[in-house]
Design a protein around this motif. Structure first.
Motif, PDB file in Angstrom:
ATOM      1  N   SER A 101       0.803  -1.220   0.000  1.00  0.00           N
ATOM      2  CA  SER A 101       0.000   0.000   0.000  1.00  0.00           C
ATOM      3  C   SER A 101       0.838   1.273   0.000  1.00  0.00           C
ATOM      4  CB  SER A 101      -0.931   0.021   1.212  1.00  0.00           C
ATOM      5  OG  SER A 101      -1.855  -1.031   1.121  1.00  0.00           O
ATOM      6  N   THR A 102       2.053   1.217   0.523  1.00  0.00           N
ATOM      7  CA  THR A 102       2.852   2.435   0.648  1.00  0.00           C
ATOM      8  C   THR A 102       3.963   2.541  -0.387  1.00  0.00           C
ATOM      9  OG1 THR A 102       4.291   1.362   2.264  1.00  0.00           O
ATOM     10  CG2 THR A 102       2.410   2.609   3.119  1.00  0.00           C
ATOM     11  N   VAL A 103       3.930   1.717  -1.415  1.00  0.00           N
ATOM     12  CA  VAL A 103       4.959   1.772  -2.451  1.00  0.00           C
ATOM     13  C   VAL A 103       4.822   3.094  -3.228  1.00  0.00           C
ATOM     14  CG1 VAL A 103       3.629   0.557  -4.214  1.00  0.00           C
ATOM     15  CG2 VAL A 103       6.113   0.404  -4.218  1.00  0.00           C
ATOM     16  N   ASN A 104       5.940   3.683  -3.620  1.00  0.00           N
ATOM     17  CA  ASN A 104       5.930   5.006  -4.253  1.00  0.00           C
ATOM     18  C   ASN A 104       5.800   4.966  -5.774  1.00  0.00           C
ATOM     19  OD1 ASN A 104       6.098   6.472  -1.922  1.00  0.00           O
ATOM     20  ND2 ASN A 104       8.330   6.508  -1.885  1.00  0.00           N
ATOM     21  N   ILE A 105       5.822   3.798  -6.374  1.00  0.00           N
ATOM     22  CA  ILE A 105       5.683   3.738  -7.820  1.00  0.00           C
ATOM     23  C   ILE A 105       4.211   3.539  -8.164  1.00  0.00           C
ATOM     24  CG2 ILE A 105       8.008   2.872  -8.201  1.00  0.00           C
ATOM     25  CD1 ILE A 105       6.818   0.064  -8.498  1.00  0.00           C
ATOM     26  N   THR A 106       3.864   3.812  -9.389  1.00  0.00           N
ATOM     27  CA  THR A 106       2.476   3.614  -9.792  1.00  0.00           C
ATOM     28  C   THR A 106       2.235   2.124 -10.016  1.00  0.00           C
ATOM     29  OG1 THR A 106       3.090   3.993 -12.094  1.00  0.00           O
ATOM     30  CG2 THR A 106       2.267   5.880 -10.847  1.00  0.00           C
ATOM     31  N   ILE A 107       1.210   1.622  -9.372  1.00  0.00           N
ATOM     32  CA  ILE A 107       0.842   0.215  -9.487  1.00  0.00           C
ATOM     33  C   ILE A 107      -0.621   0.146  -9.894  1.00  0.00           C
ATOM     34  CG2 ILE A 107       2.547  -0.636  -7.837  1.00  0.00           C
ATOM     35  CD1 ILE A 107       0.375  -0.663  -5.708  1.00  0.00           C
ATOM     36  N   PRO A 108      -1.026  -0.946 -10.486  1.00  0.00           N
ATOM     37  CA  PRO A 108      -2.440  -1.079 -10.842  1.00  0.00           C
ATOM     38  C   PRO A 108      -3.328  -0.992  -9.599  1.00  0.00           C
ATOM     39  CG  PRO A 108      -1.136  -2.769 -11.922  1.00  0.00           C
ATOM     40  CD  PRO A 108      -0.235  -2.073 -10.965  1.00  0.00           C
ATOM     41  N   ALA A 109      -4.516  -0.508  -9.788  1.00  0.00           N
ATOM     42  CA  ALA A 109      -5.447  -0.305  -8.675  1.00  0.00           C
ATOM     43  C   ALA A 109      -5.788  -1.620  -7.983  1.00  0.00           C
ATOM     44  CB  ALA A 109      -6.716   0.370  -9.173  1.00  0.00           C
ATOM     45  N   ILE A 110      -5.849  -2.714  -8.722  1.00  0.00           N
ATOM     46  CA  ILE A 110      -6.202  -3.999  -8.121  1.00  0.00           C
ATOM     47  C   ILE A 110      -5.144  -4.443  -7.116  1.00  0.00           C
ATOM     48  CG2 ILE A 110      -5.186  -5.381  -9.959  1.00  0.00           C
ATOM     49  CD1 ILE A 110      -8.438  -6.211  -8.109  1.00  0.00           C
ATOM     50  N   ILE A 111      -3.877  -4.148  -7.384  1.00  0.00           N
ATOM     51  CA  ILE A 111      -2.814  -4.537  -6.455  1.00  0.00           C
ATOM     52  C   ILE A 111      -2.889  -3.697  -5.184  1.00  0.00           C
ATOM     53  CG2 ILE A 111      -0.316  -4.627  -6.136  1.00  0.00           C
ATOM     54  CD1 ILE A 111      -0.088  -5.373  -9.092  1.00  0.00           C
ATOM     55  N   ALA A 112      -3.178  -2.410  -5.317  1.00  0.00           N
ATOM     56  CA  ALA A 112      -3.343  -1.559  -4.141  1.00  0.00           C
ATOM     57  C   ALA A 112      -4.551  -2.017  -3.319  1.00  0.00           C
ATOM     58  CB  ALA A 112      -3.506  -0.109  -4.562  1.00  0.00           C
ATOM     59  N   GLU A 113      -5.600  -2.435  -3.989  1.00  0.00           N
ATOM     60  CA  GLU A 113      -6.792  -2.928  -3.297  1.00  0.00           C
ATOM     61  C   GLU A 113      -6.492  -4.237  -2.554  1.00  0.00           C
ATOM     62  OE1 GLU A 113     -11.449  -3.931  -4.393  1.00  0.00           O
ATOM     63  OE2 GLU A 113     -10.174  -2.876  -5.835  1.00  0.00           O
ATOM     64  N   ILE A 114      -5.726  -5.108  -3.166  1.00  0.00           N
ATOM     65  CA  ILE A 114      -5.324  -6.361  -2.506  1.00  0.00           C
ATOM     66  C   ILE A 114      -4.488  -6.063  -1.265  1.00  0.00           C
ATOM     67  CG2 ILE A 114      -3.858  -8.400  -2.787  1.00  0.00           C
ATOM     68  CD1 ILE A 114      -4.897  -8.570  -5.676  1.00  0.00           C
ATOM     69  N   GLY A 115      -3.633  -5.045  -1.332  1.00  0.00           N
ATOM     70  CA  GLY A 115      -2.853  -4.640  -0.165  1.00  0.00           C
ATOM     71  C   GLY A 115      -3.742  -4.233   0.995  1.00  0.00           C
ATOM     72  N   GLY A 116      -4.808  -3.520   0.703  1.00  0.00           N
ATOM     73  CA  GLY A 116      -5.761  -3.139   1.748  1.00  0.00           C
ATOM     74  C   GLY A 116      -6.460  -4.343   2.351  1.00  0.00           C
ATOM     75  N   TYR A 117      -6.823  -5.299   1.503  1.00  0.00           N
ATOM     76  CA  TYR A 117      -7.463  -6.521   2.000  1.00  0.00           C
ATOM     77  C   TYR A 117      -6.512  -7.331   2.870  1.00  0.00           C
ATOM     78  CZ  TYR A 117     -11.364  -5.742  -1.209  1.00  0.00           C
ATOM     79  OH  TYR A 117     -12.454  -5.226  -1.854  1.00  0.00           O
ATOM     80  N   LEU A 118      -5.229  -7.354   2.509  1.00  0.00           N
ATOM     81  CA  LEU A 118      -4.243  -8.066   3.331  1.00  0.00           C
ATOM     82  C   LEU A 118      -4.125  -7.442   4.715  1.00  0.00           C
ATOM     83  CD1 LEU A 118      -1.341  -8.767   0.811  1.00  0.00           C
ATOM     84  CD2 LEU A 118      -2.902 -10.425   1.822  1.00  0.00           C
ATOM     85  N   ILE A 119      -4.167  -6.118   4.775  1.00  0.00           N
ATOM     86  CA  ILE A 119      -4.088  -5.440   6.065  1.00  0.00           C
ATOM     87  C   ILE A 119      -5.293  -5.784   6.928  1.00  0.00           C
ATOM     88  CG2 ILE A 119      -4.124  -3.170   7.190  1.00  0.00           C
ATOM     89  CD1 ILE A 119      -2.530  -2.124   4.767  1.00  0.00           C
ATOM     90  N   VAL A 120      -6.474  -5.758   6.346  1.00  0.00           N
ATOM     91  CA  VAL A 120      -7.692  -6.072   7.114  1.00  0.00           C
ATOM     92  C   VAL A 120      -7.690  -7.529   7.567  1.00  0.00           C
ATOM     93  CG1 VAL A 120     -10.203  -6.276   6.968  1.00  0.00           C
ATOM     94  CG2 VAL A 120      -9.065  -4.270   6.041  1.00  0.00           C
ATOM     95  N   ALA A 121      -7.367  -8.447   6.670  1.00  0.00           N
ATOM     96  CA  ALA A 121      -7.365  -9.868   7.018  1.00  0.00           C
ATOM     97  C   ALA A 121      -6.339 -10.167   8.099  1.00  0.00           C
ATOM     98  CB  ALA A 121      -7.093 -10.719   5.779  1.00  0.00           C
TER      99      ALA A 121
END
Length: 69
Positions: free
Chosen positions: A33-53
């Motif tokens: 979630s805190t990476v400084n490069i541009t990543i696809p939105a789905i990968i950022a969303e998966i990062g959020g799900y990993l934090i919640v889980a």
């Protein structure tokens, strides 16, 4: 047993391992979630799900105690 005693008591071995796995998921999700490069939105969303889980795994694992009746 109150919630304070439950949270400060030692969990069984399986749940200690599960808690460690949850902490690893939180760390991985935070890194994604805190990476400084541009990543696809789905990968950022998966990062959020990993934090919640991972957070849920840690909370539940810490609240489990062995019944000593």
């Amino acid at each position: 047993m109150g919630i304070k005693e439950r949270l400060f008591s030692k969990p069984p071995p399986f749940f200690r391992k599960l808690r460690t796995l949850g902490l690893a998921l939180v760390a991985a999700g935070s890194a994604v979630s805190t990476v400084n490069i541009t990543i696809p939105a789905i990968i950022a969303e998966i990062g959020g799900y990993l934090i919640v889980a991972g957070s849920v795994m840690v909370a539940v694992s810490q609240a489990v105690v062995k019944d000593e009746e």
